[in-house]
Scaffold this motif. Structure first.
Motif, PDB file in Angstrom:
ATOM      1  N   THR A  13     -10.500  25.525   0.735  1.00 21.06           N
ATOM      2  CA  THR A  13     -11.870  24.614   0.435  1.00 21.06           C
ATOM      3  C   THR A  13     -12.525  25.690  -0.692  1.00 21.06           C
ATOM      4  N   SER A  14     -13.646  25.077  -1.582  1.00 21.78           N
ATOM      5  CA  SER A  14     -14.866  25.400  -2.361  1.00 21.78           C
ATOM      6  C   SER A  14     -15.552  24.879  -2.000  1.00 21.78           C
ATOM      7  N   SER A  30     -21.873  15.985   0.701  1.00 22.43           N
ATOM      8  CA  SER A  30     -20.903  15.581   0.441  1.00 22.43           C
ATOM      9  C   SER A  30     -19.520  16.793   0.562  1.00 22.43           C
ATOM     10  N   THR A  31     -18.985  16.374   1.692  1.00 22.87           N
ATOM     11  CA  THR A  31     -17.606  16.665   2.661  1.00 22.87           C
ATOM     12  C   THR A  31     -16.214  16.246   2.054  1.00 22.87           C
ATOM     13  N   GLY A  32     -16.542  14.433   2.431  1.00 19.01           N
ATOM     14  CA  GLY A  32     -15.500  14.415   2.586  1.00 19.01           C
ATOM     15  C   GLY A  32     -14.862  13.244   3.654  1.00 19.01           C
ATOM     16  N   LYS A  54     -21.842  20.780  -0.852  1.00 17.17           N
ATOM     17  CA  LYS A  54     -20.709  20.604  -1.856  1.00 17.17           C
ATOM     18  C   LYS A  54     -19.841  20.798  -1.478  1.00 17.17           C
ATOM     19  N   VAL A  56     -15.505  20.782  -1.070  1.00 18.90           N
ATOM     20  CA  VAL A  56     -14.337  20.098  -1.231  1.00 18.90           C
ATOM     21  C   VAL A  56     -12.946  21.051  -1.166  1.00 18.90           C
ATOM     22  N   THR A  66     -12.177  22.504   6.296  1.00 21.05           N
ATOM     23  CA  THR A  66     -13.566  21.806   5.001  1.00 21.05           C
ATOM     24  C   THR A  66     -14.414  22.032   6.376  1.00 21.05           C
TER      25      THR A  66
END
Length: 195
Positions: A13-14, A30-32, A54, A56, A66
């Motif tokens: 993850t980032s 926004s984590t997806g 944020k 990704v 995540t």
């Protein structure tokens, strides 16, 4: 202002997180993972902690990394923003009703991470999110924020209501616990002199 920014990057993850403990409940998430975004928006709105997340992650594998790393990064940001914890109320608790559901949340910003989780779900997923990941998020958050955290659904049937009342209860408990106590704003709330 009690603010912090954390950037956490692994092979999985980032994540970039910014918190402002003295905010107004503004969020940019926004984590997806749509359902996790919704829960983190609730956390910000009801705690009045401004929160930007944020993330990704390797969602092509699953949502575990995540979810976990988001909890860790937000917890680290809260801990950093608290600094030496001077003046905070330290404890917070809330009864959080949502229709037929009632959840009790209590926490201590103790520096001793511990989670008691007493919430059960009757379905494996909410939206696209595995319900088993909710406990994991709370565990990751409590661990990196240094919280003793108890979350218990007293009763409820609707799975969405159960988890949303848990996040809202956490938010309201945090709001109380991180507030500066005007009667003791110059002191760490511990007889040890530190937390």
């Amino acid at each position: 202002m009690r603010q912090a920014t954390i950037s956490r990057a692994t092979k999985e993850t980032s994540i970039d997180v910014t918190v402002n403990l003295d905010g107004v409940g503004a969020y940019d998430i926004s984590t997806g993972i749509g359902f996790l975004d919704h829960m983190l928006e609730q956390l910000s709105r009801h705690s009045l902690i401004d929160l930007s997340v944020k993330a990704v992650g390797d969602l092509h594998i699953d949502q575990h990394h995540t979810t976990e790393d988001t909890g860790i990064a937000i917890g680290e940001a809260v801990a950093q923003a608290l600094g030496d914890k001077k003046g905070i109320r330290r404890y917070g608790d809330a009864l959080s009703p949502m229709d037929e559901t009632l959840t009790r949340v209590a926490l201590d910003i103790s520096g001793r991470p511990f989670l008691v989780w007493a919430c059960e779900f009757s379905q494996p997923r909410l939206g696209e999110m595995d319900t088993e990941l909710f406990e994991h998020w709370f565990h990751s958050f409590a661990g990196s924020a240094g919280l003793t955290l108890h979350v218990e659904t007293l009763y409820g049937k609707n799975n969405h209501h159960i988890i949303e009342s848990a996040f809202k209860g956490l938010a309201r408990s945090l709001r109380t616990a991180v507030e500066i106590d005007p009667r003791k704003a110059d002191a760490v709330p511990s007889t040890k002199g530190m937390l």
